[in-house]
Design a protein around this motif. Structure first.
Motif, PDB file in Angstrom:
ATOM      1  N   SER A  26       0.850  -1.196   0.000  1.00 28.14           N
ATOM      2  CA  SER A  26       0.000   0.000   0.000  1.00 28.14           C
ATOM      3  C   SER A  26       0.882   1.242   0.000  1.00 28.14           C
ATOM      4  O   SER A  26       2.055   1.189   0.380  1.00 28.14           O
ATOM      5  CB  SER A  26      -0.932   0.003   1.211  1.00 28.14           C
ATOM      6  OG  SER A  26      -0.185   0.048   2.416  1.00 28.14           O
ATOM      7  N   GLY A  27       0.305   2.362  -0.428  1.00 24.49           N
ATOM      8  CA  GLY A  27       0.991   3.646  -0.360  1.00 24.49           C
ATOM      9  C   GLY A  27       1.877   3.980  -1.536  1.00 24.49           C
ATOM     10  O   GLY A  27       2.494   5.061  -1.544  1.00 24.49           O
ATOM     11  N   GLY A  34      -1.807  -3.380  -3.800  1.00 24.45           N
ATOM     12  CA  GLY A  34      -2.629  -4.593  -3.849  1.00 24.45           C
ATOM     13  C   GLY A  34      -1.838  -5.807  -3.426  1.00 24.45           C
ATOM     14  O   GLY A  34      -0.763  -5.714  -2.816  1.00 24.45           O
ATOM     15  N   GLY A  35      -2.387  -6.982  -3.747  1.00 21.41           N
ATOM     16  CA  GLY A  35      -1.773  -8.225  -3.327  1.00 21.41           C
ATOM     17  C   GLY A  35      -0.560  -8.595  -4.160  1.00 21.41           C
ATOM     18  O   GLY A  35      -0.395  -8.158  -5.303  1.00 21.41           O
ATOM     19  N   VAL A  80       8.162  -3.012   6.137  1.00 21.13           N
ATOM     20  CA  VAL A  80       7.559  -4.346   6.068  1.00 21.13           C
ATOM     21  C   VAL A  80       7.094  -4.766   7.455  1.00 21.13           C
ATOM     22  O   VAL A  80       7.837  -4.662   8.433  1.00 21.13           O
ATOM     23  CB  VAL A  80       8.570  -5.380   5.526  1.00 21.13           C
ATOM     24  CG1 VAL A  80       7.934  -6.775   5.482  1.00 21.13           C
ATOM     25  CG2 VAL A  80       9.056  -4.972   4.139  1.00 21.13           C
ATOM     26  N   ARG A  81       5.864  -5.250   7.522  1.00 22.55           N
ATOM     27  CA  ARG A  81       5.324  -5.833   8.749  1.00 22.55           C
ATOM     28  C   ARG A  81       4.974  -7.293   8.492  1.00 22.55           C
ATOM     29  O   ARG A  81       4.591  -7.659   7.385  1.00 22.55           O
ATOM     30  CB  ARG A  81       4.065  -5.092   9.213  1.00 22.55           C
ATOM     31  CG  ARG A  81       4.296  -3.666   9.683  1.00 22.55           C
ATOM     32  CD  ARG A  81       3.004  -3.072  10.196  1.00 22.55           C
ATOM     33  NE  ARG A  81       2.417  -3.877  11.255  1.00 22.55           N
ATOM     34  CZ  ARG A  81       1.170  -3.760  11.693  1.00 22.55           C
ATOM     35  NH1 ARG A  81       0.353  -2.883  11.128  1.00 22.55           N
ATOM     36  NH2 ARG A  81       0.727  -4.529  12.661  1.00 22.55           N
ATOM     37  N   VAL A 116       2.006 -10.784   4.858  1.00 25.37           N
ATOM     38  CA  VAL A 116       3.068  -9.780   4.800  1.00 25.37           C
ATOM     39  C   VAL A 116       2.476  -8.433   4.372  1.00 25.37           C
ATOM     40  O   VAL A 116       1.704  -8.371   3.405  1.00 25.37           O
ATOM     41  CB  VAL A 116       4.173 -10.214   3.818  1.00 25.37           C
ATOM     42  CG1 VAL A 116       5.279  -9.157   3.768  1.00 25.37           C
ATOM     43  CG2 VAL A 116       4.750 -11.567   4.222  1.00 25.37           C
ATOM     44  N   GLU A 117       2.821  -7.369   5.078  1.00 31.87           N
ATOM     45  CA  GLU A 117       2.312  -6.033   4.765  1.00 31.87           C
ATOM     46  C   GLU A 117       3.482  -5.111   4.433  1.00 31.87           C
ATOM     47  O   GLU A 117       4.425  -4.990   5.221  1.00 31.87           O
ATOM     48  CB  GLU A 117       1.528  -5.462   5.946  1.00 31.87           C
ATOM     49  CG  GLU A 117       0.288  -6.266   6.323  1.00 31.87           C
ATOM     50  CD  GLU A 117      -0.423  -5.676   7.523  1.00 31.87           C
ATOM     51  OE1 GLU A 117      -0.019  -4.575   7.963  1.00 31.87           O
ATOM     52  OE2 GLU A 117      -1.361  -6.307   8.025  1.00 31.87           O
TER      53      GLU A 117
END
Length: 355
Positions: free
Chosen positions: A143-144, A166-167, A195-196, A210-211
């Motif tokens: 995102s972002g 997106g994914g 990264v989270r 994973v975000e």
């Protein structure tokens, strides 16, 4: 006794002596078991006489399997080599050796596992082989992104370039029980990406948690910043508020307040600068940041020279710096909320542009 009677007695005693040997022979013949015609060769009973067993090969270290014979008589094995079931079989009874429980990560097959017991059985063969490890993809969402592309890596390789939000999923699948570690190899131009939930161990399903959050890479401002609004400050003189910012680090800044003067109502003919010295605007210390694709926000505390301390947010959008008053808890729960307020300040010419 008369001679006649004596003669009669001797006449009847002789037959008794003659039959005695014949009776004894009959008794002896019966005692020897003779007369049945098999010569004494009938086999003895064999109830529960024969064992069933064999050998195991290929069983992995630390692994175990369970065998059965005829659907029971469970036999747990944890090492290669010979084995024998506890239960014995009668002559002529069928046996059928099967695998009840397979070892983890392996599959074992039985050869020569069926037959009929006529002697001890020792040729059952159980062969175990490793299974190919299951593999699953590693991915999540980004995102972002604001027009650029981010390049991600998993475990230091398998580069993945993403140009839209997106994914995503890496192309190389990872085996169950293996680690994964998602990192940013190259951030988009003008942005930072964090990264989270980026590391862990692959289980029995695809990883999709994973975000990757990308934000506009903007540092704390410094230098001279003048407010957009042009205000009369005296006869034939107009001015714009001046913030002279000295950055003390990544999270701290000192502000000195002044006024940039002009001789016209549009604040185009620049004159002298009044003030802007001594840090009389106070000290700002920021404790968190956030961003949208077009704005960076800095939340912090403002220690004024009067001794008062309050909360504040600095918003950077394009050429503008918008200082916003805040509270605790914050009035602005997200960078999007900060941007909405900053847009109003920009319209009202309450924000600052760099000199």
């Amino acid at each position: 006794m008369t001679p006649t009677s004596a003669k009669f007695t001797r006449h009847h005693a002789r037959p008794a002596v003659r039959w005695a040997p014949l009776g004894l022979a009959a008794v002896l013949l019966a005692g020897c078991g003779g007369g049945d015609g098999d010569g004494g060769t009938t086999p003895p009973p064999t109830a529960g006489a024969f064992t069933v067993g064999g050998s195991v090969v290929g069983l992995g270290a630390g692994k175990a399997l369970t065998l059965q014979n005829n659907g029971g008589d469970d036999l747990a094995l944890s090492a290669n080599g010979g084995f024998v079931f506890a239960a014995r079989l009668d002559r002529g009874v069928a046996y059928a050796v099967t695998v009840r429980t397979q070892p983890g990560g392996q599959r074992c097959a039985v050869a020569q596992g069926t037959g009929t017991a006529t002697a001890n059985v020792g040729d059952v063969q159980v062969r175990c082989e490793n299974l190919a490890a299951a593999t699953f993809t590693v991915g999540g969402s980004v995102s972002g992104l604001a027009g650029g592309a981010v390049v991600l890596q998993n475990n230091g390789g398998d580069d993945l370039s993403l140009a839209s939000n997106g994914g995503f999923a890496f192309s190389t699948a990872v085996a169950t029980g293996s680690p994964y570690a998602v990192t940013v190899k190259t951030p988009p131009a003008g942005q930072n990406c964090a990264v989270r939930n980026g590391s862990g161990t692959v289980g029995s399903a695809h990883v999709g948690s994973v975000e990757v959050a990308c934000t506009t890479a903007v540092a704390l401002p410094q230098g001279d910043w003048k407010q957009e609004r042009c205000t009369p400050i005296g006869p034939g003189q107009w001015g714009r508020s001046l913030w002279r910012i000295v950055r003390q680090g990544e999270t701290r800044a000192t502000v000195s307040l002044g006024v940039a003067t002009y001789s016209d109502g549009n604040c185009t003919a620049a004159g002298a600068v009044i003030g802007g010295q001594g840090g009389d605007g106070g000290n700002f210390t920021f404790d968190r940041t956030g961003a949208t694709p077009t704005l960076a926000a800095f939340w912090g505390s403002w220690a004024q020279v009067t001794g008062l301390t309050s909360r504040t947010v600095w918003a950077r959008k394009g050429p503008y710096l918008c200082p916003l008053g805040d509270q605790n808890p914050s009035l602005f729960g997200s960078a999007a909320a900060v941007e909405a307020s900053a847009d109003i300040s920009i319209q009202n010419k309450a924000c600052y542009t760099q000199n």
